[in-house]
Design an enzyme around this catalytic site. Structure first.
Site, PDB file in Angstrom:
ATOM      1  N   GLY A  32     -29.910  68.204 -72.010  1.00 16.51           N
ATOM      2  CA  GLY A  32     -31.005  67.892 -71.078  1.00 16.51           C
ATOM      3  C   GLY A  32     -30.483  67.020 -69.940  1.00 16.51           C
ATOM      4  N   ASP A  43     -31.921  64.935 -68.115  1.00 12.58           N
ATOM      5  CA  ASP A  43     -32.373  63.531 -68.168  1.00 12.58           C
ATOM      6  C   ASP A  43     -31.439  62.708 -69.054  1.00 12.58           C
ATOM      7  OD1 ASP A  43     -33.294  64.991 -70.383  1.00 12.58           O
ATOM      8  OD2 ASP A  43     -35.258  64.032 -70.454  1.00 12.58           O
ATOM      9  N   ASP A  84     -37.945  62.719 -60.870  1.00 13.00           N
ATOM     10  CA  ASP A  84     -37.611  62.906 -62.293  1.00 13.00           C
ATOM     11  C   ASP A  84     -38.790  63.660 -62.889  1.00 13.00           C
ATOM     12  OD1 ASP A  84     -37.216  62.658 -65.012  1.00 13.00           O
ATOM     13  OD2 ASP A  84     -37.339  60.465 -65.051  1.00 13.00           O
TER      14      ASP A  84
HETATM   15  N1  LIG Z   1     -50.794  55.397 -70.053  1.00 13.29           N
HETATM   16  C1  LIG Z   1     -50.150  56.247 -70.858  1.00 13.29           C
HETATM   17  N2  LIG Z   1     -50.556  57.539 -70.953  1.00 13.29           N
HETATM   18  C2  LIG Z   1     -49.902  58.412 -71.747  1.00 13.29           C
HETATM   19  N3  LIG Z   1     -48.836  58.079 -72.488  1.00 13.29           N
HETATM   20  C3  LIG Z   1     -48.393  56.822 -72.428  1.00 13.29           C
HETATM   21  C4  LIG Z   1     -49.010  55.848 -71.609  1.00 13.29           C
HETATM   22  N4  LIG Z   1     -48.317  54.697 -71.752  1.00 13.29           N
HETATM   23  C5  LIG Z   1     -47.320  54.934 -72.627  1.00 13.29           C
HETATM   24  N5  LIG Z   1     -47.385  56.202 -73.062  1.00 13.29           N
HETATM   25  C6  LIG Z   1     -46.452  56.789 -74.010  1.00 13.29           C
HETATM   26  O1  LIG Z   1     -45.521  57.516 -73.242  1.00 13.29           O
HETATM   27  C7  LIG Z   1     -45.004  58.591 -74.012  1.00 13.29           C
HETATM   28  C8  LIG Z   1     -44.629  59.705 -73.041  1.00 13.29           C
HETATM   29  O2  LIG Z   1     -43.539  59.212 -72.312  1.00 13.29           O
HETATM   30  P1  LIG Z   1     -43.178  59.605 -70.815  1.00 13.29           P
HETATM   31  O3  LIG Z   1     -44.402  59.440 -70.011  1.00 13.29           O
HETATM   32  O4  LIG Z   1     -41.961  58.831 -70.484  1.00 13.29           O
HETATM   33  O5  LIG Z   1     -42.920  61.142 -70.976  1.00 13.29           O
HETATM   34  P2  LIG Z   1     -41.963  62.139 -70.191  1.00 13.29           P
HETATM   35  O6  LIG Z   1     -41.208  61.422 -69.134  1.00 13.29           O
HETATM   36  O7  LIG Z   1     -42.727  63.319 -69.773  1.00 13.29           O
HETATM   37  O8  LIG Z   1     -41.082  62.524 -71.372  1.00 13.29           O
HETATM   38  P3  LIG Z   1     -39.773  63.404 -71.378  1.00 13.29           P
HETATM   39  O9  LIG Z   1     -38.768  62.600 -70.593  1.00 13.29           O
HETATM   40  O10 LIG Z   1     -39.494  63.474 -72.851  1.00 13.29           O
HETATM   41  O11 LIG Z   1     -40.135  64.681 -70.746  1.00 13.29           O
HETATM   42  C9  LIG Z   1     -46.070  58.957 -75.031  1.00 13.29           C
HETATM   43  O12 LIG Z   1     -45.510  59.103 -76.313  1.00 13.29           O
HETATM   44  C10 LIG Z   1     -47.032  57.761 -74.998  1.00 13.29           C
HETATM   45  O13 LIG Z   1     -47.119  57.145 -76.275  1.00 13.29           O
HETATM   46  C1  LIG Z   2     -34.919  66.684 -75.152  1.00 15.74           C
HETATM   47  C2  LIG Z   2     -35.634  66.625 -73.818  1.00 15.74           C
HETATM   48  C3  LIG Z   2     -36.958  67.384 -73.910  1.00 15.74           C
HETATM   49  C4  LIG Z   2     -35.931  65.151 -73.528  1.00 15.74           C
HETATM   50  O1  LIG Z   2     -36.621  65.027 -72.339  1.00 15.74           O
HETATM   51  C5  LIG Z   2     -34.753  67.175 -72.664  1.00 15.74           C
HETATM   52  O2  LIG Z   2     -33.586  66.437 -72.566  1.00 15.74           O
HETATM   53  C6  LIG Z   2     -34.393  68.628 -72.880  1.00 15.74           C
HETATM   54  O3  LIG Z   2     -35.185  69.498 -72.589  1.00 15.74           O
HETATM   55  N1  LIG Z   2     -33.149  68.870 -73.392  1.00 15.74           N
HETATM   56  C7  LIG Z   2     -32.612  70.193 -73.607  1.00 15.74           C
HETATM   57  C8  LIG Z   2     -31.971  70.299 -74.958  1.00 15.74           C
HETATM   58  C9  LIG Z   2     -30.851  69.307 -75.232  1.00 15.74           C
HETATM   59  O4  LIG Z   2     -30.758  68.233 -74.627  1.00 15.74           O
HETATM   60  O5  LIG Z   2     -30.015  69.622 -76.098  1.00 15.74           O
END
Ligand SMILES: Nc1ncnc2c1ncn2[C@@H]1O[C@H](COP(=O)(O)OP(=O)(O)OP(=O)(O)O)[C@@H](O)[C@H]1O
Ligand SMILES: CC(C)(CO)[C@@H](O)C(=O)NCCC(=O)O
Length: 248
Positions: free
Chosen positions: A102, A104, A6
């Site tokens: 997206g 995800d 992911d």
């Molecule tokens: N140890 C940590 N380091 C950084 N961020 C953290 C931590 N623990 C929790 N967070 C929180 O996690 C959030 C980021 O979430 P995540 O790591 O799930 O991002 P992501 O999977 O890259 O997001 P997306 O799915 O939107 O791309 C931040 O807003 C932060 O507040």
């Molecule tokens: C909104 C995020 C950044 C969340 O991870 C992802 O789902 C994404 O890049 N989406 C594309 C735009 C949309 O979902 O309409």
């Protein structure tokens, strides 16, 4: 063995699935291919070669092409990338251009539908904060995209001269007004996140499940007692999409 990845906007999560379940798993901060490759390579049990690599990526096409090259050079395997479709595994997308949703978000809808026919609100609190609504017929009723907690803090830090927000993960939701800058920012972000989730839950006519995932999901769970924390929802959805599309 199946390697599932992911690839988010600020973090990569992966797991290695064998016949009896998860054999290894990991998560690392970072968005480039080096994060993916070192995270997986450093933690994979020695000598393990996956049979299949499947990927949920919200990264640009150029990054995905580099991931393909890496998997080919590493294991002579071409990864399978999940894509958002108009319809799959009992879920119908709300998007007028389904491929734009997206992946995800799409995979989370598939995973939620797979375990129950009850309507659901799925909140993913990561770099972005998203909510998606799924009704009891499996119809996606659309969703919301907002900046995530760190992204909101950063917007204030960059856009103002005198607001400096806290660093690191938020510790708790605090809805009462604050008497200092950092506290005022955290209180406002708490209020925005709570209001965001409440609004999403009010959009479905019938009662629904609330599912939360992502780095800030635990925080949301502290306010919404009915929330189910499901951190592997995207990886679980990846398996559902793969089965539905390939029949394997
Ligand atoms: N140890 C940590 N380091 C950084 N961020 C953290 C931590 N623990 C929790 N967070 C929180 O996690 C959030 C980021 O979430 P995540 O790591 O799930 O991002 P992501 O999977 O890259 O997001 P997306 O799915 O939107 O791309 C931040 O807003 C932060 O507040
Ligand atoms: C909104 C995020 C950044 C969340 O991870 C992802 O789902 C994404 O890049 N989406 C594309 C735009 C949309 O979902 O309409």
């Amino acid at each position: 063995m199946i390697l599932e990845i992911d690839w988010g906007n600020s973090r990569i999560k992966w797991r290695l699935q064998g016949e009896s379940g998860t054999l290894a798993a990991g998560a690392d901060a970072g968005k480039d291919l080096e994060t993916v490759s070192s995270s997986v390579q450093d933690a994979l049990p020695a000598g393990v070669v996956p049979d299949t690599v499947r990927v949920a990526s919200v990264r640009p096409a150029a990054d995905e092409a580099r991931l393909v090259q890496w998997a080919q050079s590493q294991w002579r395997l071409t990864p399978w990338f999940a894509r958002s479709l108009a319809e799959c595994a009992g879920v119908v997308s709300a998007y007028s251009r389904p491929g734009r949703l997206g992946v995800d978000r799409w995979l989370a809808l598939l995973a939620a539908r797979q375990v129950s026919r009850e309507a659901a609100v799925i909140v993913q609190a990561g770099t972005a904060l998203t909510a998606d609504l799924l009704d009891e017929r499996g119809v996606h009723r659309g969703g919301y995209i907002a900046p995530g907690w760190q992204t909101m803090r950063r917007a204030l830090d960059v856009g103002t001269a005198r607001v400096r927000s806290l660093q690191g993960p938020p510790e708790r939701l605090q809805l009462a007004p604050a008497n200092n800058t950092e506290g005022a920012v955290e209180a406002a972000l708490s209020a925005m996140v709570v209001g965001f989730v409440q609004n999403a839950c009010q959009q479905l006519e019938r009662s629904s499940r609330l599912i939360v995932a992502g780095g800030d999901a635990g925080l949301i769970g502290t306010h919404f007692s009915q929330a189910r924390l499901w951190q592997e929802i995207v990886l679980d959805g990846l398996a559902v999409a793969y089965r539905a599309e390939t029949g394997a």
